[in-house]
Motif scaffolding. Structure first.
Motif, PDB file in Angstrom:
ATOM      1  N   ALA A   1       0.856  -1.180   0.000  1.00 16.20           N
ATOM      2  CA  ALA A   1       0.000   0.000   0.000  1.00 16.20           C
ATOM      3  C   ALA A   1       0.893   1.232   0.000  1.00 16.20           C
ATOM      4  N   ASP A   2       0.454   2.289  -0.619  1.00 14.79           N
ATOM      5  CA  ASP A   2       1.255   3.508  -0.687  1.00 14.79           C
ATOM      6  C   ASP A   2       1.612   4.019   0.708  1.00 14.79           C
ATOM      7  N   SER A   3       0.729   3.810   1.661  1.00 12.38           N
ATOM      8  CA  SER A   3       0.938   4.343   3.007  1.00 12.38           C
ATOM      9  C   SER A   3       2.084   3.673   3.760  1.00 12.38           C
ATOM     10  N   VAL A   4       2.491   2.488   3.321  1.00 11.73           N
ATOM     11  CA  VAL A   4       3.556   1.771   4.032  1.00 11.73           C
ATOM     12  C   VAL A   4       4.786   1.560   3.170  1.00 11.73           C
ATOM     13  N   LYS A   5       4.711   1.926   1.909  1.00 13.37           N
ATOM     14  CA  LYS A   5       5.836   1.708   1.004  1.00 13.37           C
ATOM     15  C   LYS A   5       7.070   2.436   1.520  1.00 13.37           C
ATOM     16  N   GLY A   6       8.178   1.734   1.583  1.00 14.36           N
ATOM     17  CA  GLY A   6       9.418   2.307   2.087  1.00 14.36           C
ATOM     18  C   GLY A   6       9.588   2.154   3.589  1.00 14.36           C
ATOM     19  N   ARG A   7       8.525   1.781   4.295  1.00 12.70           N
ATOM     20  CA  ARG A   7       8.612   1.589   5.757  1.00 12.70           C
ATOM     21  C   ARG A   7       8.429   0.131   6.153  1.00 12.70           C
ATOM     22  N   PHE A   8       7.519  -0.559   5.484  1.00 12.87           N
ATOM     23  CA  PHE A   8       7.241  -1.949   5.793  1.00 12.87           C
ATOM     24  C   PHE A   8       7.869  -2.842   4.727  1.00 12.87           C
ATOM     25  N   SER A   9       8.197  -4.063   5.133  1.00 13.90           N
ATOM     26  CA  SER A   9       8.779  -5.011   4.202  1.00 13.90           C
ATOM     27  C   SER A   9       8.169  -6.386   4.441  1.00 13.90           C
ATOM     28  N   ILE A  10       7.714  -7.023   3.372  1.00 13.57           N
ATOM     29  CA  ILE A  10       7.139  -8.367   3.475  1.00 13.57           C
ATOM     30  C   ILE A  10       8.137  -9.359   2.907  1.00 13.57           C
ATOM     31  N   SER A  11       8.267 -10.498   3.562  1.00 15.46           N
ATOM     32  CA  SER A  11       9.208 -11.522   3.118  1.00 15.46           C
ATOM     33  C   SER A  11       8.665 -12.894   3.476  1.00 15.46           C
ATOM     34  N   ARG A  12       9.340 -13.911   2.964  1.00 21.00           N
ATOM     35  CA  ARG A  12       8.889 -15.277   3.239  1.00 21.00           C
ATOM     36  C   ARG A  12      10.066 -16.162   3.596  1.00 21.00           C
ATOM     37  N   ASP A  13       9.791 -17.210   4.361  1.00 23.63           N
ATOM     38  CA  ASP A  13      10.792 -18.210   4.734  1.00 23.63           C
ATOM     39  C   ASP A  13      10.202 -19.563   4.353  1.00 23.63           C
ATOM     40  N   SER A  14      10.702 -20.131   3.275  1.00 26.43           N
ATOM     41  CA  SER A  14      10.149 -21.389   2.776  1.00 26.43           C
ATOM     42  C   SER A  14      10.334 -22.522   3.771  1.00 26.43           C
ATOM     43  N   ALA A  15      11.477 -22.567   4.436  1.00 22.49           N
ATOM     44  CA  ALA A  15      11.761 -23.652   5.367  1.00 22.49           C
ATOM     45  C   ALA A  15      10.783 -23.653   6.537  1.00 22.49           C
ATOM     46  N   LYS A  16      10.331 -22.460   6.927  1.00 21.09           N
ATOM     47  CA  LYS A  16       9.417 -22.352   8.065  1.00 21.09           C
ATOM     48  C   LYS A  16       7.970 -22.173   7.630  1.00 21.09           C
ATOM     49  N   ASN A  17       7.750 -22.111   6.313  1.00 16.34           N
ATOM     50  CA  ASN A  17       6.389 -21.888   5.801  1.00 16.34           C
ATOM     51  C   ASN A  17       5.746 -20.698   6.497  1.00 16.34           C
ATOM     52  N   THR A  18       6.487 -19.613   6.526  1.00 17.55           N
ATOM     53  CA  THR A  18       6.072 -18.422   7.274  1.00 17.55           C
ATOM     54  C   THR A  18       6.314 -17.172   6.440  1.00 17.55           C
ATOM     55  N   VAL A  19       5.407 -16.232   6.575  1.00 15.25           N
ATOM     56  CA  VAL A  19       5.549 -14.918   5.937  1.00 15.25           C
ATOM     57  C   VAL A  19       5.691 -13.878   7.047  1.00 15.25           C
ATOM     58  N   TYR A  20       6.574 -12.921   6.811  1.00 13.74           N
ATOM     59  CA  TYR A  20       6.838 -11.882   7.805  1.00 13.74           C
ATOM     60  C   TYR A  20       6.438 -10.512   7.267  1.00 13.74           C
ATOM     61  N   LEU A  21       6.030  -9.653   8.176  1.00 14.38           N
ATOM     62  CA  LEU A  21       5.826  -8.249   7.852  1.00 14.38           C
ATOM     63  C   LEU A  21       6.689  -7.445   8.815  1.00 14.38           C
ATOM     64  N   GLU A  22       7.764  -6.886   8.292  1.00 15.70           N
ATOM     65  CA  GLU A  22       8.662  -6.063   9.080  1.00 15.70           C
ATOM     66  C   GLU A  22       8.132  -4.639   9.059  1.00 15.70           C
ATOM     67  N   MET A  23       7.790  -4.145  10.233  1.00 17.98           N
ATOM     68  CA  MET A  23       7.236  -2.796  10.348  1.00 17.98           C
ATOM     69  C   MET A  23       8.326  -1.879  10.868  1.00 17.98           C
ATOM     70  N   ASN A  24       8.906  -1.101   9.984  1.00 21.17           N
ATOM     71  CA  ASN A  24       9.944  -0.149  10.364  1.00 21.17           C
ATOM     72  C   ASN A  24       9.336   1.252  10.414  1.00 21.17           C
ATOM     73  N   SER A  25       9.801   2.029  11.359  1.00 21.34           N
ATOM     74  CA  SER A  25       9.296   3.393  11.550  1.00 21.34           C
ATOM     75  C   SER A  25       7.773   3.436  11.580  1.00 21.34           C
ATOM     76  N   PRO A  26       7.153   2.616  12.411  1.00 18.66           N
ATOM     77  CA  PRO A  26       5.694   2.663  12.480  1.00 18.66           C
ATOM     78  C   PRO A  26       5.203   3.992  13.038  1.00 18.66           C
ATOM     79  N   LYS A  27       4.003   4.358  12.636  1.00 17.37           N
ATOM     80  CA  LYS A  27       3.382   5.601  13.071  1.00 17.37           C
ATOM     81  C   LYS A  27       2.113   5.278  13.864  1.00 17.37           C
ATOM     82  N   PRO A  28       1.645   6.204  14.673  1.00 18.70           N
ATOM     83  CA  PRO A  28       0.409   5.945  15.422  1.00 18.70           C
ATOM     84  C   PRO A  28      -0.758   5.541  14.522  1.00 18.70           C
ATOM     85  N   GLU A  29      -0.797   6.070  13.314  1.00 17.81           N
ATOM     86  CA  GLU A  29      -1.886   5.727  12.399  1.00 17.81           C
ATOM     87  C   GLU A  29      -1.798   4.302  11.872  1.00 17.81           C
ATOM     88  N   ASP A  30      -0.689   3.596  12.171  1.00 21.22           N
ATOM     89  CA  ASP A  30      -0.569   2.179  11.810  1.00 21.22           C
ATOM     90  C   ASP A  30      -1.226   1.289  12.862  1.00 21.22           C
TER      91      ASP A  30
END
Length: 124
Positions: free
Chosen positions: A60-89
């Motif tokens: 989403a435009d509101s999180v681009k450059g701040r959040f990062s989504i990634s995956r770990d195949s071995a763990k069958n897990t997806v992550y959402l890294e929230m960097n510089s979160p704001k109160p509106e998040d």
């Protein structure tokens, strides 16, 4: 499939937080995994998504450059890294799976399996 979202909590503005989405019952192979959030009194909105095969990511435009989504195949897990979160998040964050085409990857209706949500509160 059952999706388990975890990692939420109270975080100060500008700090970092990582959310996890784990699947049981099947793998994420062949699916797109999306993160959505829902603030009190508001609609559930798209945050980010990743195609398990190929790793294409969408934000989403509101999180681009701040959040990062990634995956770990071995763990069958997806992550959402929230960097510089704001109160509106501040919201309940849900992960979901579906098979959307590129033009519908941000649409809530494109996803049909949902996790229970994890609450993220960002303090100023």
């Amino acid at each position: 499939v059952q999706l388990q979202a975890s990692g939420g909590g109270l975080v100060k503005e500008g700090a970092s937080l990582r959310l996890s989405c784990a699947a049981s019952g099947r793998t994420f192979s062949g699916y797109t995994v999306g993160w959505f959030h829902q603030a009190p009194g508001k609609e559930r909105e798209f945050v980010a998504a990743i195609r398990w095969s190929g790793g294409n990511t969408y934000y989403a435009d509101s999180v681009k450059g701040r959040f990062s989504i990634s995956r770990d195949s071995a763990k069958n897990t997806v992550y959402l890294e929230m960097n510089s979160p704001k109160p509106e998040d501040t919201a309940v964050y849900y992960c979901a799976t579906g098979r959307p085409i590129a033009s519908t990857v941000r649409a809530r209706a494109s996803y049909y399996d949902w996790g229970q949500g994890t609450l993220v509160t960002v303090s100023s």
